[in-house]
Write an enzyme that holds these catalytic residues in place. Sequence first.
Site, PDB file in Angstrom:
ATOM      1  N   ASP A 102       0.985  -1.109  -0.097  1.00 30.43           N
ATOM      2  CA  ASP A 102       0.162   0.021  -0.182  1.00 30.43           C
ATOM      3  C   ASP A 102       0.865   1.388   0.008  1.00 30.43           C
ATOM      4  O   ASP A 102       2.012   1.139   0.256  1.00 30.43           O
ATOM      5  CB  ASP A 102      -0.965   0.063   1.205  1.00 30.43           C
ATOM      6  CG  ASP A 102      -0.084  -0.049   2.513  1.00 30.43           C
ATOM      7  OD1 ASP A 102       0.754  -0.643   2.794  1.00 30.43           O
ATOM      8  OD2 ASP A 102      -0.684   0.839   3.590  1.00 30.43           O
ATOM      9  N   GLU A 167      -0.260  -0.871   5.808  1.00 33.24           N
ATOM     10  CA  GLU A 167       0.941  -0.472   6.793  1.00 33.24           C
ATOM     11  C   GLU A 167       0.838   0.993   6.927  1.00 33.24           C
ATOM     12  O   GLU A 167       0.913   1.601   8.135  1.00 33.24           O
ATOM     13  CB  GLU A 167       2.265  -0.780   6.183  1.00 33.24           C
ATOM     14  CG  GLU A 167       3.373  -0.572   6.941  1.00 33.24           C
ATOM     15  CD  GLU A 167       3.962   0.818   6.856  1.00 33.24           C
ATOM     16  OE1 GLU A 167       4.906   1.091   7.704  1.00 33.24           O
ATOM     17  OE2 GLU A 167       3.767   1.553   5.992  1.00 33.24           O
TER      18      GLU A 167
END
Length: 476
Positions: A102, A167
């Site tokens: 991400d 994250e």
Amino acid sequence: LTFQFDELTKYIDSHQEEYVQTLREWVAVESDSSNVLKRPDLDRMMNITAEKLKAMGGNVEMVDIGLQELPSGATIPLPKVVTAQFGSDATKHTVCVYGHVDVQPAKIEDGWATEPYNLTDINGNLYGRGASDNKAPVLAWIHTVQAYQALDIELPVNVKFVIEGMEETGSNGLDAMILSHNDTFFADVDYIMISDCGWLSRRPALTYGTRGNCYFFAEVEGPTQDLHSGVYGGTVIEPMTDLIGILDTLISPGGKILIPGILEAVAPLSDEEWTMYQDIEFDVENYKKKIGVDHLMYSNKVDLLAHRWRYPTVTIHGIEGAFSAPGTKTVIPAKVIGKFSIRQVPNMDPAVVEKQVTDYLHSMFGRRKSPNKLKVTMVIGAKPWLADTQHPLYEAGQEAVRKVFKVDPDMIREGGTIPIAKTFQDVTRKSIIMLPIGGFDDGLHSQNEKMSRYNYIEGTKLFVAYLHEVGQIKRN
Ligand SMILES: NCC(=O)N[C@@H](Cc1c[nH]cn1)C(=O)O
Ligand SMILES: [Zn+2]
Ligand SMILES: [Zn+2]
């Protein structure tokens, strides 16, 4: 077993264009975990990651980690976590590579020189959101396994992967996944490897600590809707004025955190640390130039490194609900949410910090005698992480750096946060090493993020060498 390092590095060099092309395809996916509207892209990114690992013959699973609760109270599925396994030879060590695919948000209007999701090569630098944080390092690890496979060279260790998609927003759902897989997936893991950080300078580095982060929302709510500031201004107690007032009590202009109890918890800087920092090569003038400022909070190297790595800091990130577009809208916003975070260091505890901050802001707000409503919420509570640099994993890292770069690495800490690092340490009780390949000037989270070809390719060689070195660590 002789180490066929030259064959492996030649293979990596000759596949450079293919590696860059794969990075281009990955960067093209707008896998922004902070924006729920981008969730289909993020899900697609997790699928692409899983497919890549499957195509290499890995034993791949997409682990459902449940639901994400949105501020509205609604829920959406969290992106699946991709796990993979290559090899299960009981006579070898098993390493687990953790990374994330991400990214932070990016728009060209933020001031990017190139389209953030179109990887653009300028003089050997590959510009694109997520290029360095963390797509190229994840790919470098995947290409490492692929290089061994392609040359039919036996992997010196069994390799597992845990790749997540949350994250950048605090690794929601991953703690629970690690807990529930501790006796299965993680049972035979010996070491955990993370490459989600950067070097301090042009010298390669090994990272032995990260700061944690407590991220807060302070919501001030007043009238039921936005108001004309001419018609109502002067009669209404404005939420934004209250919010700015309390945010201004968090930190002094000189950088001192004003919330009682926060600084008292911080582990004092030891003489040993002071000496270590003193010996690290860090060019203060260059650092200033890189970020485009003439003055910093501190002027000497040791203070700067200490405040980057092992003291807490408060950052005010933004205000939701505030007028922020170009132009001159004359409005009194009815509800504003101040967003700030406090980086965490040993021996701070996010649960304690949550109470300290909430109590303090309510007491500061109370002094204003405002009729508006304040709500303080901690949305991320990530702990700091610190490793034992004397562990054989670090010796192996030094050896691998010497082999590839012909220098000794800097031993550094990281000011940023890998939220899951401390959970890995506490739950699995396995040793962790952070092995960065990002450059010091990669512009993580910023405009014009990049990964240099040099770091991407030499970084892949570093991982190839590192697996060999870890394979040499004596088994108990
Ligand atoms: N590459 C690591 C990184 O950038 N981590 C984020 C994680 C985070 C912390 N609080 C919210 N997200 C970071 O900002 O350090
Ligand atoms: Zn990252
Ligand atoms: Zn990041």
